[in-house]
Design a protein around this motif. Sequence first.
Motif, short mmCIF file in Angstrom:
data_model
loop_
_atom_site.label_atom_id
_atom_site.label_comp_id
_atom_site.label_asym_id
_atom_site.label_seq_id
_atom_site.Cartn_x
_atom_site.Cartn_y
_atom_site.Cartn_z
N ALA A 177 114.52 -16.47 -36.78
CA ALA A 177 113.18 -16.57 -36.19
C ALA A 177 113.12 -15.81 -34.87
CB ALA A 177 112.81 -18.02 -35.98
N SER A 178 111.94 -15.30 -34.56
CA SER A 178 111.75 -14.54 -33.33
C SER A 178 110.34 -14.81 -32.81
CB SER A 178 111.94 -13.06 -33.64
OG SER A 178 111.70 -12.28 -32.51
N SER A 179 110.10 -14.44 -31.56
CA SER A 179 108.75 -14.60 -31.01
C SER A 179 108.02 -13.27 -30.89
CB SER A 179 108.83 -15.28 -29.65
OG SER A 179 109.57 -14.48 -28.75
N ALA A 180 108.71 -12.16 -31.27
CA ALA A 180 108.07 -10.84 -31.23
C ALA A 180 108.66 -9.98 -32.34
CB ALA A 180 108.29 -10.19 -29.87
N PHE A 181 107.89 -8.96 -32.72
CA PHE A 181 108.30 -8.03 -33.77
C PHE A 181 107.90 -6.63 -33.34
CE2 PHE A 181 106.57 -5.98 -37.78
CZ PHE A 181 107.78 -5.48 -38.21
N ARG A 182 108.86 -5.71 -33.36
CA ARG A 182 108.57 -4.32 -32.98
C ARG A 182 108.36 -3.51 -34.25
NH1 ARG A 182 108.65 -1.72 -28.60
NH2 ARG A 182 109.85 -3.25 -27.43
N CYS A 183 107.22 -2.82 -34.31
CA CYS A 183 106.96 -1.89 -35.40
C CYS A 183 106.62 -0.56 -34.76
CB CYS A 183 105.86 -2.40 -36.32
SG CYS A 183 104.40 -3.02 -35.52
N ALA A 184 107.46 0.43 -35.06
CA ALA A 184 107.39 1.74 -34.40
C ALA A 184 107.51 1.52 -32.90
CB ALA A 184 106.13 2.48 -34.80
N SER A 185 106.54 1.96 -32.11
CA SER A 185 106.62 1.77 -30.67
C SER A 185 105.74 0.62 -30.19
CB SER A 185 106.21 3.06 -29.95
OG SER A 185 104.86 3.35 -30.25
N LYS A 186 105.16 -0.12 -31.11
CA LYS A 186 104.26 -1.23 -30.77
C LYS A 186 105.00 -2.56 -30.88
CE LYS A 186 100.56 1.49 -31.01
NZ LYS A 186 100.30 2.39 -30.02
N LEU A 187 104.51 -3.56 -30.17
CA LEU A 187 105.10 -4.89 -30.19
C LEU A 187 104.01 -5.90 -30.52
CD1 LEU A 187 107.81 -6.34 -29.56
CD2 LEU A 187 106.89 -6.74 -27.27
N VAL A 188 104.27 -6.75 -31.52
CA VAL A 188 103.36 -7.85 -31.82
C VAL A 188 104.05 -9.16 -31.45
CG1 VAL A 188 102.11 -6.63 -33.62
CG2 VAL A 188 104.07 -8.00 -34.24
N SER A 189 103.26 -10.13 -31.04
CA SER A 189 103.80 -11.41 -30.58
C SER A 189 103.08 -12.56 -31.25
CB SER A 189 103.62 -11.53 -29.06
OG SER A 189 104.26 -10.47 -28.40
#
Length: 101
Positions: A21-33
């Motif tokens: 589990a995580s609190s953030a996900f990096r896709c390409a150069s963007k970060l979703v939380s």
Amino acid sequence: MRNRAVLAALTFALCVPHAQASSAFRCASKLVSLHDSTAEVQAKCGEPTSRALTGYRELVDEYGFGHEVQIEEWTYGPSNGMYHFLRFEGNRLSNIDSERG
């Protein structure tokens, strides 16, 4: 003999791939939380590999009023051997899991 069985069980548990589990996900150069909307995630990460409607959940707000929200799971990957599973409750990101494929 018992120590060997415990050691074998621990070794097996460490070798089996598991979700993290995580609190953030990096896709390409963007970060979703966590708490980002589905629209924000899609704008940053693009269309997921797959989407699944998994059901509904009853949520109660701070005033005691209940309402039903849709639960959806999006999958991204594989990317460098990793799959990312994003769970949305009521169109808000509620959980991020990653697993090596």
